[in-house]
Enzyme design. Structure first.
Site, PDB file in Angstrom:
ATOM      1  N   HIS A 153       1.513  -8.883  20.959  1.00 50.69           N
ATOM      2  CA  HIS A 153       2.734  -9.149  20.169  1.00 50.69           C
ATOM      3  C   HIS A 153       2.521  -8.833  18.686  1.00 50.69           C
ATOM      4  O   HIS A 153       3.195  -9.407  17.830  1.00 50.69           O
ATOM      5  CB  HIS A 153       3.212 -10.599  20.314  1.00 50.69           C
ATOM      6  CG  HIS A 153       3.195 -11.119  21.702  1.00 50.69           C
ATOM      7  ND1 HIS A 153       4.280 -11.065  22.548  1.00 50.69           N
ATOM      8  CD2 HIS A 153       2.192 -11.695  22.425  1.00 50.69           C
ATOM      9  CE1 HIS A 153       3.965 -11.596  23.717  1.00 50.69           C
ATOM     10  NE2 HIS A 153       2.701 -11.977  23.679  1.00 50.69           N
ATOM     11  N   SER A 274       4.794  10.729  -3.033  1.00 55.76           N
ATOM     12  CA  SER A 274       6.204  10.486  -3.319  1.00 55.76           C
ATOM     13  C   SER A 274       6.546  11.157  -4.631  1.00 55.76           C
ATOM     14  O   SER A 274       5.735  11.192  -5.548  1.00 55.76           O
ATOM     15  CB  SER A 274       6.453   8.982  -3.411  1.00 55.76           C
ATOM     16  OG  SER A 274       7.610   8.734  -4.195  1.00 55.76           O
ATOM     17  N   LYS A 280       2.193   6.179  -4.198  1.00 61.39           N
ATOM     18  CA  LYS A 280       2.430   6.283  -2.757  1.00 61.39           C
ATOM     19  C   LYS A 280       1.598   7.379  -2.089  1.00 61.39           C
ATOM     20  O   LYS A 280       1.380   8.441  -2.641  1.00 61.39           O
ATOM     21  CB  LYS A 280       3.915   6.601  -2.484  1.00 61.39           C
ATOM     22  CG  LYS A 280       4.871   5.476  -2.771  1.00 61.39           C
ATOM     23  CD  LYS A 280       4.740   4.275  -1.847  1.00 61.39           C
ATOM     24  CE  LYS A 280       5.191   4.524  -0.423  1.00 61.39           C
ATOM     25  NZ  LYS A 280       6.645   4.657  -0.293  1.00 61.39           N
ATOM     26  N   GLU A 287       4.274   9.728  11.176  1.00 56.70           N
ATOM     27  CA  GLU A 287       5.681   9.393  11.430  1.00 56.70           C
ATOM     28  C   GLU A 287       6.387  10.500  12.205  1.00 56.70           C
ATOM     29  O   GLU A 287       7.227  10.241  13.067  1.00 56.70           O
ATOM     30  CB  GLU A 287       6.410   9.140  10.106  1.00 56.70           C
ATOM     31  CG  GLU A 287       5.950   7.863   9.423  1.00 56.70           C
ATOM     32  CD  GLU A 287       6.487   7.765   8.011  1.00 56.70           C
ATOM     33  OE1 GLU A 287       7.405   6.969   7.796  1.00 56.70           O
ATOM     34  OE2 GLU A 287       6.003   8.495   7.125  1.00 56.70           O
TER      35      GLU A 287
END
Ligand code: ARG
Length: 457
Positions: A153, A274, A280, A287
C-alpha cells in the site's frame, strides 16, 4: 491494375482511404525478401523460365537498392508496398515483371511480409529485454545487502534489500521474454502460397518458400492463413504486458527520485531541467515510459477491435493492422532502452534507503515473530503485544529498538533483552531466508543463477 473491369478511376477520397503506402512502406525489406523467395520457387518449379526468374531477382535487387538509397516513393495510386514494388519492377525490367505475381495474391503476400516484420520486432524486443535483465542483475548483485523499506500500500511494511527489489523486475522481464518466445513459436509458419484465399492450382513448392524465409513450415489452411492476425495480437499482448512492467519500474523511479524519498539520483542523460525552476531535475524519461504503456495497451485494443467479428477470409479492415503494431514496437523499443539506461546509470542512495527502513516500525513483524519463536506465544497474541509496543514507540517518537527493556516488559513480561538482536533491520532481512526471500544470501543465490542463465559468468 484492374483496368479491365472498371470504367472510371477511383475518386480522390477512394484513393486516399485506400492507400496504405504511407505506413506499409515500412515492410519493404520483407516484401522484397518474400518476392525473391517466391520467384526463386517459381523458377525451380519451372512455372517461370530461368531467364525471367533471373531478370525478376536482379530487378528486385535494383528496386531494393533504390529504396535503400532514396526511400520508398509514396504514390497513392499504387496503394501499397506490394503494388509500388511491382510497378517499379516492371518499369525496370519490362513484361517479365508480370510473372512475379503468378500463384500468389496480395493477401498471402501481406500476411507473409507482416509476419516477417513482427518476427523481427519480437527478436528485437527480446534482445532489448535481455540487456535490461543484465543491467538489473548487475545492480542487484551490487546491492544484495543494501537495506531499504519494503512497501505494501506504499506504506512501510518490512525491510527488504534493494537487490531483492531489482530482482523482482528481473522475474517480470523473464516472463515477458517467455511470452515473446511463445509468440514467435506460434508465428513461425509461412502463409505464402495460400494465394487470395483458396490456394492455387500452380504446382508450387510451399516447403521451399517457407524454408527460404526462415519459417518452420507452411501454414495448413489457406483461408486461415490470409485472415489470421493472431501473430500480431500475440505480439501486442506480450508488448502491452511488458510495457505494464516497465511502467511500474518507471513509477518506482519517479517516486524514489522525489525529494521526500531521495532514494535515487537518476542519470542526467535521462532527465530534463525546468525552464523556470533552476533546482528541478525532472524524471521525464520515466514518466514517458509510464505514459507509453497506455498507448501500447491502446494499440492492442485497436487491433482487437479491428479483428472482432471479421468473417473469413481477407477483408480490407485488416489493412489497419499495421499502424498499431508499428507504433507499439517503436514505443516499446524506446521504453526498454530508457529503463535499461536508468537501471545501469542511476545512483542508488543507500544511506537514505537505510534511514527510511529504520523509520516506520518496519521490524514490528520481527518482534511478533520473536515472541512466537522465543516465548511460545500464539501469533495472534504476539501481533497484539507488538501493536502495543509500536503505539508506545509512536507516542515517544522513537524506533522500536529504542524502547527501554523495562517499558517492553511492562507490555509483556515474557520479553527479555535478546529481543533487541531481532529488531535491527539487518537481522530482519537476514531472517527472511526462505526460498525467494529477501535475505542477502538468498538474493545472492538468485543473482548467481540469473547470471548463469544470461551467460554473464
Ligand atoms: N494493402 C493491403 C493490406 O495491407 C494488401 C492486401 C490487399 N488485398 C486486397 N484483397 N485488396 O491489407
Amino acid at each position: 491494375m484492374w483496368g479491365g473491369r472498371f470504367e472510371a478511376g477511383p475518386s480522390a477520397i477512394m484513393r486516399e482511404i485506400n492507400a496504405s503506402i504511407p505506413f506499409d512502406k515500412a515492410l519493404w525489406r520483407q516484401d522484397i525478401a518474400a518476392s525473391k523467395a517466391h520467384v526463386t520457387m517459381l523458377g525451380a518449379q519451372q512455372i517461370v523460365s530461368d531467364a525471367d526468374m533471373q531478370a525478376i531477382l536482379d530487378g528486385l535487387d535494383a528496386v531494393a537498392a533504390e529504396y535503400e538509397a532514396d526511400g520508398v516513393p509514396e504514390d497513392w495510386d499504387l496503394e501499397d508496398i506490394h503494388m509500388t514494388t511491382e510497378s517499379r519492377l516492371s518499369e525496370l525490367i519490362g513484361a517479365a515483371a508480370g510473372r512475379l505475381h503468378t500463384a500468389r495474391s496480395r493477401n498471402d503476400q501481406v500476411a507473409t511480409d507482416f509476419r516477417l516484420w513482427v518476427r523481427d520486432a519480437l527478436e528485437q524486443a527480446d534482445a532489448g529485454l535481455e540487456a535490461l535483465q543484465k543491467a538489473l542483475v548487475s545492480r542487484a548483485g551490487e546491492h544484495a545487502g543494501s537495506i531499504m523499506p519494503g512497501f505494501t500500500h506504499l506504506q512501510t511494511a518490512q525491510p527488504v534489500t534493494l537487490g531483492h527489489h531489482l530482482m523482482a523486475y528481473y522475474e517480470m522481464i523473464a516472463r515477458d521474454r517467455s511470452r515473446f518466445a511463445d509468440a514467435r513459436a506460434r508465428l513461425n509458419k509461412c502463409p505464402l502460397g495460400s494465394a487470395a484465399l483458396a490456394g492455387t492450382g500452380f504446382p508450387i513448392d510451399r516447403e521451399m518458400t517457407a524454408q527460404a524465409l526462415g519459417f518452420d513450415a507452411p501454414t495448413d489452411n489457406s483461408l486461415d492463413a490470409v485472415s489470421d492476425r493472431d501473430f500480431a495480437l500475440d505480439y501486442l499482448m506480450a508488448a502491452a504486458q511488458c510495457s505494464l512492467h516497465l511502467s511500474r519500474l518507471a513509477e518506482e523511479f519517479i517516486i524514489w527520485a522525489s525529494q521526500p524519498f531521495g532514494f535515487v539520483r537518476m542519470p542526467d542523460t535521462l532527465s530534463t531541467g525546468s525552464s523556470i525552476m533552476p533546482q528541478k531535475k525532472n524524471p521525464d524519461a520515466a514518466e514517458l515510459v509510464r505514459g507509453h504503456a497506455g498507448r501500447i495497451a491502446g494499440c492492442l485494443s485497436a487491433l482487437m477491435m479491428t479483428m472482432k467479428g471479421l468473417p473469413l477470409a481477407y477483408s480490407k479492415d485488416m489493412q489497419d493492422d499495421k499502424p498499431p503494431v508499428f507504433e507499439a514496437a517503436g514505443l516499446l523499443a524506446l521504453s526498454i532502452a530508457a529503463m535499461t539506461g536508468m537501471i545501469a546509470d542511476s545512483t542508488f542512495r543507500t544511506d537514505r534507503m537505510r534511514e527510511a527502513a529504520e523509520l516506520g516500525y518496519a521490524t514490528a513483524t520481527d518482534l511478533a515473530d520473536w515472541l512466537v519463536t522465543q516465548a511460545d506465544i500464539p501469533f495472534r497474541e504476539a501481533h497484539h503485544i507488538t501493536g502495543a509496543a509500536v503505539k508506545l514507540a509512536e507516542t515517544r517518537g522513537c524506533a522500536l529498538d529504542a524502547l527501554p527493556l523495562a517499558d517492553l516488559q511492562a507490555i509483556d513480561a515474557r520479553i527479555d533483552d535478546r529481543v533487541y538482536a531481532a529488531l535491527s533491520v539487518e537481522a530482519s532481512v537476514a531472517a527472511r531466508c526462505s526460498h525467494g526471500g529477501t535475505a542477502p544470501d538468498e538474493v545472492r543465490k538468485r543473482v548467481v543463477q540469473a547470471r548463469q542463465l544470461l551467460g554473464m559468468e
